[in-house]
Every structure is written in C-alpha cells, then in structure tokens.
Design a protein around this motif. Sequence first.
Motif, mmCIF file in Angstrom:
data_model
loop_
_atom_site.group_PDB
_atom_site.id
_atom_site.type_symbol
_atom_site.label_atom_id
_atom_site.label_comp_id
_atom_site.label_asym_id
_atom_site.label_seq_id
_atom_site.Cartn_x
_atom_site.Cartn_y
_atom_site.Cartn_z
ATOM 1 N N TYR A 1 13.989 48.535 82.230
ATOM 2 C CA TYR A 1 14.987 48.607 83.296
ATOM 3 C C TYR A 1 15.474 50.044 83.424
ATOM 4 O O TYR A 1 15.235 50.888 82.545
ATOM 5 C CB TYR A 1 16.159 47.676 82.985
ATOM 6 C CG TYR A 1 15.789 46.212 82.987
ATOM 7 C CD1 TYR A 1 15.978 45.436 84.121
ATOM 8 C CD2 TYR A 1 15.236 45.611 81.856
ATOM 9 C CE1 TYR A 1 15.632 44.089 84.131
ATOM 10 C CE2 TYR A 1 14.888 44.265 81.860
ATOM 11 C CZ TYR A 1 15.085 43.515 83.007
ATOM 12 O OH TYR A 1 14.732 42.191 83.022
ATOM 13 N N ASP B 1 17.933 49.432 88.706
ATOM 14 C CA ASP B 1 17.456 48.152 88.196
ATOM 15 C C ASP B 1 18.158 47.887 86.865
ATOM 16 O O ASP B 1 17.875 48.563 85.864
ATOM 17 C CB ASP B 1 15.936 48.217 88.024
ATOM 18 C CG ASP B 1 15.331 46.883 87.652
ATOM 19 O OD1 ASP B 1 16.023 45.860 87.780
ATOM 20 O OD2 ASP B 1 14.168 46.869 87.215
ATOM 21 N N LEU C 1 19.914 45.395 83.757
ATOM 22 C CA LEU C 1 19.943 44.170 82.962
ATOM 23 C C LEU C 1 21.314 44.027 82.326
ATOM 24 O O LEU C 1 21.780 44.933 81.626
ATOM 25 C CB LEU C 1 18.866 44.227 81.869
ATOM 26 C CG LEU C 1 18.883 43.103 80.817
ATOM 27 C CD1 LEU C 1 18.607 41.750 81.448
ATOM 28 C CD2 LEU C 1 17.887 43.407 79.708
ATOM 29 N N TYR D 1 14.045 44.848 75.180
ATOM 30 C CA TYR D 1 14.219 45.500 76.470
ATOM 31 C C TYR D 1 14.426 46.995 76.244
ATOM 32 O O TYR D 1 14.986 47.415 75.236
ATOM 33 C CB TYR D 1 15.425 44.914 77.205
ATOM 34 C CG TYR D 1 15.427 43.405 77.260
ATOM 35 C CD1 TYR D 1 14.623 42.730 78.168
ATOM 36 C CD2 TYR D 1 16.224 42.654 76.395
ATOM 37 C CE1 TYR D 1 14.616 41.337 78.216
ATOM 38 C CE2 TYR D 1 16.223 41.273 76.436
ATOM 39 C CZ TYR D 1 15.417 40.611 77.346
ATOM 40 O OH TYR D 1 15.404 39.252 77.392
#
Length: 392
Positions: free
Chosen positions: A12, A36, A38, A193
């Motif tokens: 992200y 973008d 998260l 992530y």
Amino acid sequence: MAAPSQPLRATYDAIVIGAGIQGSFAAYHLAQRHRDTLLLEQFILPHSRGSSHGQSRIIRSAYSRAPYARMMPDCFRLWQRLEAEAGTSLYRQTGLVLLGPAGNPELDGYRRSLGADHFLDAAALARCFPGFRLHGGEVAVWDGTGGVLFADRALRAVQDVFRRCGGTLRDGEKVLHIEPGAVVTVTTAAGVYRAPRLIITAGPWTGALVASLGLRLPLQPLRIDVCYWREKEPRSAGADRTDPCFLTMGLSQSPHDIYGLPALEYPGLVKVCYHDGSPIDPEQRDWAPPDPACPNVTLLSNFISRYLPGLEPRPAVVETCLYTNTPDEDFILDRHPKFSNIVIGAGFSGHGFKLAPVVGQLLCELSLGEEPSHSMAPFAITRFPGVLQAAM
C-alpha cells in the motif's frame, strides 16, 4: 459486524494501525489525497474496547490552551464536511456551560477566548438554566457553539467515506510485529503488509507497539467510569428543550474536571463523568476488579447533590472507557525520532475526539512530508526526555 470483505493485497501507499476516531480520520485524509491506504484494527468492529466507542462526546470552541483553540474552527468545518459526505447528522448544538470559582486561571482563559459577554453570574445562570446551582464565589462562562457529537455515528461515517474513497479497512487483525525501513513491514495475525509510510494510532496499545521500535513514551492508560444519572422528574415525550453540556474546573472538592451531557443517549439519564480514572493494562480491563469504595463515583454523587439537584444522587448506569494520558495531557503527534516514515498519534488524554478531524489531517501531512497546517511544537515527542532507547 466485521468490515466488508476486501481484496487482500500486500503493498500500500500507507498503513494506519488503529481504527479509532484518530486513526480513521488519518486514513480518511490519506485516501482523500488518493493514497492507497490500509487501516488495520485488532478487534472486530464495532467494539467497546478502546476510547472511541459510545454515543456521545462534547464539542466546543472554548479552550484555555491556545493550540487547541486555534484548531477548533477547522474541526467544526471538517465535521460539517463529513456530515455532508456521509449524508447524516453528527452534531447537536446544545451550548456549553463552564463552571468554576471566580478568578480561576483556567476559567479566565476560557472567558478571554470567548469574550466578556459570555460571562454568567449565579443569578443569570439560574434564569437561563435552572437545573444548575452555583455557590458562593462561583461563576459560569457560556460557549454557544458547544454541543454533542454523536460518536458511534461519527466513527462509522468517517470509515464509510474512507472506504468509498478506495481505502481498505481490515478488522480482527492484531499487529504482531513492525519492521522499520524505507518500506515498513507490518505483520498481523492474518497477513503481512508493506508501505513506505506508517501511522500508529493504537490508543492504549500504542506504548507496547512503539516500545518494539525503541521508544518508551510516557503513556498511561486509565479506566474511566462513564456514569448516567436519572432525572427526578423525567421530561415528557417530545419535549423540545435540551439542557446544555457542562464542564467544571477548580472546584475544591474535585481535583480534576467534571463534565456532563444532556439526556440524549438513554431517555431520562444525564451523562456526568469525572475526568480521571484508575491506571489499567488495556489487555486486562475486563479483569480489573472495581474499587469497592468507588471513590470517583462517590465524588460525582456529592457533586450531583450540590450542583445538579434535579438528578438522583446515585448513578443508574455505569459503563467504562479508556483514556491514554500523557504527563501534561497534551497530545503526541510526531514522527519517530529515528524512523521518519513512522508517525505516531497518541496520548489524547480524554479530550481528543472533538479534535480528530484536524489530528487526522496533521498525521496525514506528517506522513506525506507536507508542511503541517498547525504548529507541531506542543505535540513533539522530544518534550519528554530519554524516550529513545539505545538498544534499537
């Protein structure tokens, strides 16, 4: 109810840890800048484990501390923008009464920020709001902008708009490890992530998360009693008069402030709380036995009898909430002193909800390397000596 299922991706532009009101607004501002993003939450949403749950919070223009007073016009504007985006009402204007002894420095600060025409003596207060009773040497200041934020509704609204802007919200994912670097790696119970920027807004869990990054922040979680008191003479259904919110300061029998909101959550029950609590480990809040003496509830009972005689002097409902306090009760909004792409928002000390739209904006600006829209000096990590651990 869990957040709607969204496609899993590994990378992200930004990750935000903690989907309370501060983290949700930080993610919202990032998504509005087309990053973008998260947003990670360790508990299934909605939940009552942290500091952002519940139906109501006070909002006001009055602040004796200048940094917050300067933020409040932007906060009102951004709350109104969110109302328009979400298509729902998030605020009810009731006004706010500030009570304290004449000459109290904090109350004088509020009075200066609002203007002399907002002063009320005991007679004027009794005419306007007969439910309050002042005593010798005590005065009031009126903030007509004050009112109630619908907290649960506001949290849902900002998260919904965040998702509509393309953001990804994943709940039920506890963060297990953070690996700093030019690209930060976040490992949760469900995935791994990566992003070039990370914002940590984990409320009372922030201390443990940043300790793994070599920071020892002076954050003290407190368990707060949230008390509701029954009106002796309930209003008839459809009564259109709403009492104001209130905030006390400098009362001799109360070392900390007492605050109250009108009977909007539970019919006939007024919310009156003490702005202090008991130290708590957030992982143990359900197991912490209440003090059998309940000193804070006793203090509130005495206050009710003396200042709000229209309420029963014993609480009808007692719930709990968590504060995360700093020693000076000012926020921490800053970059990690060693890892500049990790930004920390913490220590909101029981007065952060109303300021969340601007806090989220500032955290977003810090993470993007933009010039902050307000001075960051009062919120710097470096005001606390010795927080960076040599082992890191």
